[in-house]
Design a protein around this motif. Structure first.
Motif, short mmCIF file in Angstrom:
data_model
loop_
_atom_site.label_atom_id
_atom_site.label_comp_id
_atom_site.label_asym_id
_atom_site.label_seq_id
_atom_site.Cartn_x
_atom_site.Cartn_y
_atom_site.Cartn_z
N THR A 77 -59.71 -2.79 -30.18
CA THR A 77 -60.48 -3.43 -30.68
C THR A 77 -61.73 -3.91 -28.95
N GLY A 110 -65.76 -1.06 -31.39
CA GLY A 110 -64.31 -1.94 -31.02
C GLY A 110 -64.79 -3.26 -30.62
N PRO A 115 -63.22 -8.09 -35.58
CA PRO A 115 -62.96 -7.12 -36.27
C PRO A 115 -62.68 -6.23 -38.01
N ALA A 183 -58.49 -3.62 -40.58
CA ALA A 183 -59.16 -4.44 -39.64
C ALA A 183 -57.27 -5.07 -39.08
N SER A 197 -54.89 -5.62 -32.04
CA SER A 197 -55.79 -6.23 -32.79
C SER A 197 -56.07 -4.27 -33.38
N ARG A 198 -56.63 -3.41 -33.96
CA ARG A 198 -57.04 -2.38 -34.07
C ARG A 198 -57.94 -2.06 -35.49
#
Ligand code: 6PG
Length: 272
Positions: A77, A110, A115, A183, A197-198
């Motif tokens: 992100t 990102g 997200p 997310a 955070s991905r």
């Protein structure tokens, strides 16, 4: 139901990267899909960088790159120009050198302040381009020393979702949330500050791909690789084990250092 992996061991990352480049080019040449497009998803991290460089240089004239559409298995992100951006790395090493057209680049935003909204946007983009479930032609994955792949981290919500997608509890309706991209907040000792955070493709998306290729290098990966390929099934702890649910053999291209803990029978021979 799992499919035995195809594991090939190479002396080093250079040789494994060269084999991965040959495999990718070969797959792209064979693929005669709709509109003659080839859809490839890339991962981030350091391992695939040499592969990207090889594709942009030694394989520059090997295929018609204008047929390729680029997606990402996951994204951090961060903005696209951030040093940690998976898109940013691929753009610098492959997309810009090959002058890939913007319409063929499908990056995860990102930088989006939300997200989950970025994940839902990517989910919609996949469904729109594929006109249904997103069947990638090839996904290039890595393996974290903690057993994660893409951003399916140990104990993470996306990993739990993957397990549920494999064997939905009876009578439980598929959640209406995006099926193909999620997310999530992940924790891992590998992450700076222990958490991040991905945005990640889900296991359901990865398992649809015509080819999964996992490139792994380095002694730090050896314990995780052994557990993933030869250990007791514990996907919450070693999420990359979930790839074995792919109905087609997953290609593992690994270097000697990463393979050093594998039981003796796990070695195949491919020209390095
Ligand atoms: C990412 C990747 C991730 C990566 C592994 C291995 O965004 O970081 O998608 O899944 O493949 O973490 O990373 P290295 O190649 O840097 O060891």
């Amino acid at each position: 139901m799992t499919t035995p992996p195809l594991v090939s061991v190479f002396p080093n990352l250079e040789a494994a990267s060269r084999a991965a480049a040959r495999q990718l080019v070969g797959d792209c040449r064979k693929r005669r899909g709709v509109r003659d497009e080839v859809h490839l998803a890339l991962s981030g991290g350091s391992t695939p960088r040499r592969l990207l460089e090889l594709l942009a240089t030694e394989h520059r004239d090997a295929i018609d790159w204008s047929r390729l559409h680029f997606w990402w298995c996951d994204e951090r992100t961060v903005p696209p120009d951030h040093a940690d951006s998976n898109f940013g790395t691929a753009s610098r090493l492959l997309l810009a050198p090959l002058d890939i057209a913007p319409d063929c680049i499908h990056r995860i935003r990102g930088e989006h302040p939300d997200p989950s909204a970025a994940a839902a946007e990517y989910d919609r983009s996949l469904v729109s381009v594929f006109r249904g479930p997103p069947r990638l032609d090839l996904a290039v994955l890595g393996l974290g020393a903690d057993g994660h792949t893409a951003s399916l981290f140990p104990g993470s919500p996306a990993t739990l979702l993957g397990i549920a997608q494999l064997a939905p509890p009876p009578g439980v309706e598929e959640s209406p949330a995006p099926r193909w991209v999620r997310a999530q907040h992940v924790t891992s000792p590998l992450l700076s500050g222990g958490a991040a955070s991905r945005i990640t493709l889900t296991l359901a998306t990865l398992l649809l791909a015509r080819r999964l290729l996992v490139l792994v290098a380095g002694a730090d990966k050896a314990p995780a690789l052994r557990e993933v390929l030869a250990g007791a099934f514990d996907p919450m702890r070693y999420p990359a084990q979930l790839l074995a649910a792919c109905p087609r053999p997953v290609l593992w291209l690994v270097d000697e250092a990463a393979a050093s803990h594998l039981p003796a029978g796990w070695r195949a021979s491919l020209p390095s």
